[in-house]
Motif scaffolding. Structure first.
Motif, PDB file in Angstrom:
ATOM      1  N   GLU A 304     -16.112   1.184   4.547  1.00 24.80           N
ATOM      2  CA  GLU A 304     -15.483   0.236   5.447  1.00 24.80           C
ATOM      3  C   GLU A 304     -14.972   0.963   6.686  1.00 24.80           C
ATOM      4  OE1 GLU A 304     -12.591  -2.365   3.347  1.00 24.80           O
ATOM      5  OE2 GLU A 304     -13.413  -1.439   1.528  1.00 24.80           O
ATOM      6  N   ALA A 305     -14.833   0.215   7.778  1.00 24.06           N
ATOM      7  CA  ALA A 305     -14.274   0.793   8.998  1.00 24.06           C
ATOM      8  C   ALA A 305     -12.879   1.344   8.705  1.00 24.06           C
ATOM      9  CB  ALA A 305     -14.207  -0.267  10.097  1.00 24.06           C
ATOM     10  N   GLY A 306     -12.649   2.568   9.136  1.00 24.26           N
ATOM     11  CA  GLY A 306     -11.334   3.177   8.947  1.00 24.26           C
ATOM     12  C   GLY A 306     -11.135   3.867   7.619  1.00 24.26           C
ATOM     13  N   ASP A 307     -12.141   3.895   6.771  1.00 29.76           N
ATOM     14  CA  ASP A 307     -12.003   4.562   5.475  1.00 29.76           C
ATOM     15  C   ASP A 307     -11.896   6.069   5.714  1.00 29.76           C
ATOM     16  OD1 ASP A 307     -12.257   5.651   2.894  1.00 29.76           O
ATOM     17  OD2 ASP A 307     -13.566   4.018   2.229  1.00 29.76           O
ATOM     18  N   LEU A 308     -10.739   6.631   5.381  1.00 28.71           N
ATOM     19  CA  LEU A 308     -10.494   8.042   5.631  1.00 28.71           C
ATOM     20  C   LEU A 308     -11.368   8.952   4.770  1.00 28.71           C
ATOM     21  CD1 LEU A 308      -6.590   8.005   5.940  1.00 28.71           C
ATOM     22  CD2 LEU A 308      -8.290   8.029   7.790  1.00 28.71           C
ATOM     23  N   ARG A 309     -11.943   8.413   3.711  1.00 26.01           N
ATOM     24  CA  ARG A 309     -12.821   9.235   2.878  1.00 26.01           C
ATOM     25  C   ARG A 309     -14.070   9.651   3.641  1.00 26.01           C
ATOM     26  NH1 ARG A 309     -11.813   5.226  -2.163  1.00 26.01           N
ATOM     27  NH2 ARG A 309     -12.179   3.800  -0.425  1.00 26.01           N
ATOM     28  N   LEU A 310     -14.555   8.791   4.533  1.00 28.56           N
ATOM     29  CA  LEU A 310     -15.711   9.180   5.342  1.00 28.56           C
ATOM     30  C   LEU A 310     -15.332  10.310   6.286  1.00 28.56           C
ATOM     31  CD1 LEU A 310     -18.657   8.669   6.121  1.00 28.56           C
ATOM     32  CD2 LEU A 310     -17.845   7.006   7.811  1.00 28.56           C
ATOM     33  N   GLN A 311     -14.105  10.296   6.769  1.00 28.22           N
ATOM     34  CA  GLN A 311     -13.649  11.344   7.680  1.00 28.22           C
ATOM     35  C   GLN A 311     -13.365  12.656   6.959  1.00 28.22           C
ATOM     36  OE1 GLN A 311     -10.382  10.024  10.185  1.00 28.22           O
ATOM     37  NE2 GLN A 311     -11.105   7.904  10.093  1.00 28.22           N
ATOM     38  N   LEU A 374      -6.808  -0.735  -7.973  1.00 25.00           N
ATOM     39  CA  LEU A 374      -7.723  -0.504  -6.848  1.00 25.00           C
ATOM     40  C   LEU A 374      -6.957  -0.179  -5.574  1.00 25.00           C
ATOM     41  CD1 LEU A 374     -10.722  -3.008  -6.829  1.00 25.00           C
ATOM     42  CD2 LEU A 374     -10.667  -0.617  -7.489  1.00 25.00           C
ATOM     43  N   ASP A 375      -5.870  -0.881  -5.362  1.00 28.45           N
ATOM     44  CA  ASP A 375      -5.094  -0.672  -4.138  1.00 28.45           C
ATOM     45  C   ASP A 375      -4.433   0.702  -4.104  1.00 28.45           C
ATOM     46  OD1 ASP A 375      -5.764  -2.984  -2.833  1.00 28.45           O
ATOM     47  OD2 ASP A 375      -3.985  -4.120  -3.449  1.00 28.45           O
ATOM     48  N   SER A 376      -4.225   1.316  -5.247  1.00 25.36           N
ATOM     49  CA  SER A 376      -3.702   2.688  -5.248  1.00 25.36           C
ATOM     50  C   SER A 376      -4.654   3.619  -4.508  1.00 25.36           C
ATOM     51  CB  SER A 376      -3.518   3.182  -6.690  1.00 25.36           C
ATOM     52  OG  SER A 376      -2.549   2.426  -7.375  1.00 25.36           O
ATOM     53  N   LEU A 377      -5.960   3.432  -4.715  1.00 25.48           N
ATOM     54  CA  LEU A 377      -6.948   4.266  -4.042  1.00 25.48           C
ATOM     55  C   LEU A 377      -7.188   3.801  -2.608  1.00 25.48           C
ATOM     56  CD1 LEU A 377      -9.568   4.806  -6.895  1.00 25.48           C
ATOM     57  CD2 LEU A 377      -7.559   6.166  -6.316  1.00 25.48           C
ATOM     58  N   ARG A 378      -7.182   2.501  -2.387  1.00 24.13           N
ATOM     59  CA  ARG A 378      -7.399   1.991  -1.042  1.00 24.13           C
ATOM     60  C   ARG A 378      -6.262   2.410  -0.101  1.00 24.13           C
ATOM     61  NH1 ARG A 378     -11.272  -1.615  -0.148  1.00 24.13           N
ATOM     62  NH2 ARG A 378     -10.127  -2.597   1.556  1.00 24.13           N
ATOM     63  N   LYS A 379      -5.053   2.417  -0.609  1.00 22.94           N
ATOM     64  CA  LYS A 379      -3.921   2.839   0.217  1.00 22.94           C
ATOM     65  C   LYS A 379      -4.088   4.286   0.648  1.00 22.94           C
ATOM     66  CE  LYS A 379       1.133   3.292   0.157  1.00 22.94           C
ATOM     67  NZ  LYS A 379       2.372   3.086  -0.650  1.00 22.94           N
ATOM     68  N   ARG A 380      -4.485   5.148  -0.283  1.00 21.70           N
ATOM     69  CA  ARG A 380      -4.689   6.552   0.058  1.00 21.70           C
ATOM     70  C   ARG A 380      -5.809   6.717   1.084  1.00 21.70           C
ATOM     71  NH1 ARG A 380      -6.400  11.060  -4.398  1.00 21.70           N
ATOM     72  NH2 ARG A 380      -8.301   9.808  -4.451  1.00 21.70           N
ATOM     73  N   ALA A 381      -6.814   5.849   1.014  1.00 17.77           N
ATOM     74  CA  ALA A 381      -7.954   5.936   1.933  1.00 17.77           C
ATOM     75  C   ALA A 381      -7.672   5.289   3.285  1.00 17.77           C
ATOM     76  CB  ALA A 381      -9.174   5.286   1.301  1.00 17.77           C
ATOM     77  N   GLY A 382      -6.449   4.782   3.490  1.00 19.91           N
ATOM     78  CA  GLY A 382      -6.089   4.182   4.772  1.00 19.91           C
ATOM     79  C   GLY A 382      -6.632   2.794   4.983  1.00 19.91           C
ATOM     80  N   GLU A 384      -6.801  -1.524   4.187  1.00 23.07           N
ATOM     81  CA  GLU A 384      -5.936  -2.657   3.873  1.00 23.07           C
ATOM     82  C   GLU A 384      -5.992  -2.959   2.382  1.00 23.07           C
ATOM     83  OE1 GLU A 384      -5.608  -5.674   7.478  1.00 23.07           O
ATOM     84  OE2 GLU A 384      -7.702  -5.418   6.855  1.00 23.07           O
ATOM     85  N   LEU A 385      -4.883  -3.417   1.841  1.00 24.80           N
ATOM     86  CA  LEU A 385      -4.795  -3.665   0.415  1.00 24.80           C
ATOM     87  C   LEU A 385      -5.434  -5.006   0.056  1.00 24.80           C
ATOM     88  CD1 LEU A 385      -1.154  -2.440  -0.342  1.00 24.80           C
ATOM     89  CD2 LEU A 385      -3.293  -1.126  -0.189  1.00 24.80           C
ATOM     90  N   LEU A 386      -6.151  -5.027  -1.053  1.00 24.60           N
ATOM     91  CA  LEU A 386      -6.758  -6.282  -1.507  1.00 24.60           C
ATOM     92  C   LEU A 386      -5.704  -7.330  -1.806  1.00 24.60           C
ATOM     93  CD1 LEU A 386      -9.547  -5.048  -3.963  1.00 24.60           C
ATOM     94  CD2 LEU A 386      -9.826  -5.866  -1.625  1.00 24.60           C
ATOM     95  N   ALA A 387      -4.565  -6.891  -2.286  1.00 27.14           N
ATOM     96  CA  ALA A 387      -3.493  -7.846  -2.585  1.00 27.14           C
ATOM     97  C   ALA A 387      -3.093  -8.639  -1.355  1.00 27.14           C
ATOM     98  CB  ALA A 387      -2.285  -7.112  -3.154  1.00 27.14           C
ATOM     99  N   ASN A 388      -3.247  -8.046  -0.174  1.00 27.06           N
ATOM    100  CA  ASN A 388      -2.883  -8.723   1.072  1.00 27.06           C
ATOM    101  C   ASN A 388      -4.058  -9.448   1.707  1.00 27.06           C
ATOM    102  OD1 ASN A 388      -0.313  -7.614   0.795  1.00 27.06           O
ATOM    103  ND2 ASN A 388      -0.820  -5.812   2.028  1.00 27.06           N
TER     104      ASN A 388
END
Length: 465
Positions: A304-311, A374-382, A384-388
């Motif tokens: 996804e756009a902004g995923d810090l894992r790609l960076q 899932l959001d624990s990992l998404r938060k670290r990757a920068g 947006e949270l699925l919960a939101n």
């Protein structure tokens, strides 16, 4: 395979050097002793178990099924990596048309069984040894059972039905038939539960290079996920995560030796000029060189756009108007022979357990809890949270989100993506549009023909006759 196994029973792989001021390093196999002598005292018995770990990443007679090679082969077999310039060596894995005489596949199979037979020989001799104190025998046997289970896990997921030797009897093992996958998983679970019952909280090294009870629990969680036993997957992953012993690391630290989320990692041999096979294979050797293996378009577009894992976990180079992305989880392409290694091969880490639990929770319709993991990992990757962003997400969509998160979190790590596509029944759907000669039989690698000639009781996987 079996013509090599007898040699393993004679190996004593010794010496673990460690100093408080530097990283742990395991020395290569240096000695050969008859088995009775190896188990005549505690020090040599402990050394041969250390040797079983050492063989994972020892380059000569080493263990290709657990030294990081599956990070390449599995990624080529799935939709993660491709060769910008094809070679006859790796093209069969990328095309999913592996000859029954393929040398790389033969090495995966044989070294997997070398490790199994080595473990069996240790277990047989520990059981007979009167010189090693009972408590130490139990500890060494528990670690060995874990390592045997780890070998069987990768063998069954690469080849399906496989022989199931559980003793060091060479003659009996040389004529074994292939066991059903259910029997292999049953043995896996038995070994891991027995290991968990004996192993302690901590390992003999602060760098987590040996099995602990948490390592056994983590692999049990993975096994139960693969078997579709959701409650057991939740139970075992929660045992580890709820211990709070393995907090998630910042992305920049996940693949460092002292990462807080590491459960198990293997130390590279000092005799090789690299830290990890992944770093050596994936990172271009010189500036301006096209990587040997680059992301497929599908892998590039998965982030996804902004995923810090790609960076943080990928890099790229440009040549002739094309951008080539390549894995950059490990940052060192080579390292001097004999020097202390600065990166270790990650085998189990806490991130995977969040994904295991999220998937199992979603399957059990505990959707809010699954989203939280899932959001624990998404938060670290920068991200947006699925919960939101997706409140009220349904089970089907959430499972797709889990599969996607596994793809971008565990990419090019020891065959995760390849195994995920197979175990979830999505391999043909995903790969047939990408690979012109794909057939459903390609989900299993072929049984090497050389071993089938030696053992007439070995049948072949479908599609390889």
């Amino acid at each position: 395979m079996y013509q090599y196994l007898l040699r393993i029973s004679l190996l004593l792989i010794v010496s673990l050097s460690c100093a408080c001021s530097k990283l742990i390093s395991i020395d290569p196999p240096v000695d050969q002793l008859v088995t009775e002598e190896v188990f005549a005292n505690t020090a040599s018995a402990e050394a041969t178990v250390v040797g079983l770990y050492s063989r994972m990443v020892y380059p000569n007679n080493g263990n290709r099924i657990l030294d990081g090679s599956l990070s390449l082969y599995g990624s080529l077999s799935a939709d993660e990596l491709e060769e910008p310039v094809s070679t006859s060596i790796y093209q069969p894995f990328q095309d999913n048309i592996i000859p029954i005489t393929d040398g790389q596949n033969y090495t995966l199979w044989t070294t997997g069984y070398n490790g199994v037979f080595h473990a069996n020989t240790i277990l047989d001799n520990l059981a007979r040894s009167g010189a090693v104190p009972p408590a130490i025998r139990q500890q060494l046997a528990a670690e060995t059972k874990f390592l045997r289970a780890l070998h069987f896990f990768y063998l069954v997921n690469c080849y399906g039905r496989v022989p199931l030797p559980v003793s060091g009897n060479y003659m009996a093992n040389s004529l074994l038939t292939r066991s059903d996958t259910a029997a292999v998983y049953k043995q896996l679970i038995t070994d891991l539960e027995e290991a968990y019952a004996v192993l302690g909280d901590a390992t003999r090294s602060g760098y987590r290079i040996y099995a602990s009870k948490w390592v056994a629990a983590a692999l049990l969680a993975r096994v139960y996920l693969y078997l579709g036993q959701w409650e057991e997957a939740i139970r075992w992953s929660s045992l580890v995560l709820d211990s709070k012993s393995f907090p998630l690391s910042p992305l920049t630290e996940v693949f460092r030796p002292n990462s807080s989320e590491t459960l198990l990692q293997f130390v590279p041999a000092n005799t090789v000029n690299f830290n990890t096979r992944e770093g050596n294979w994936f990172i271009p050797a010189t500036a301006g060189q096209v990587p040997l293996f680059a992301f497929t378009t599908q892998m590039e577009n998965a982030f996804e756009a902004g995923d810090l894992r790609l960076q943080q976990w990928a890099s790229f180079m440009e040549k002739d108007g094309r951008r080539y992305y390549y894995p950059f989880k490990y940052k060192v392409q080579n390292a001097a022979t004999g020097s202390s290694k600065t990166e270790y091969l990650k085998v189990l880490r806490a991130s995977e357990l969040f994904l295991i639990r999220a998937e199992a929770l979603a399957q059990e319709n505990r959707l809010t809890d699954a989203v939280r993991d899932l959001d624990s990992l998404r938060k670290r990757a920068g991200l947006e949270l699925l919960a939101n962003t997706r409140p009220g997400i349904g089970k089907t969509a959430l499972l797709e989100a889990v599969y996607h998160e596994r793809q971008v979190e565990l990419f090019t790590e020891l065959g995760h993506r390849w195994f995920d596509l197979k175990r979830t029944g999505r391999a043909s759907t995903v790969l047939s549009p990408l690979k012109p000669e794909w057939t459903a039989d390609a989900v299993l690698y072929p049984i090497p023909e050389g071993d089938r000639l030696l053992n007439p009781n070995l049948d072949q996987n479908n599609g390889y006759y």
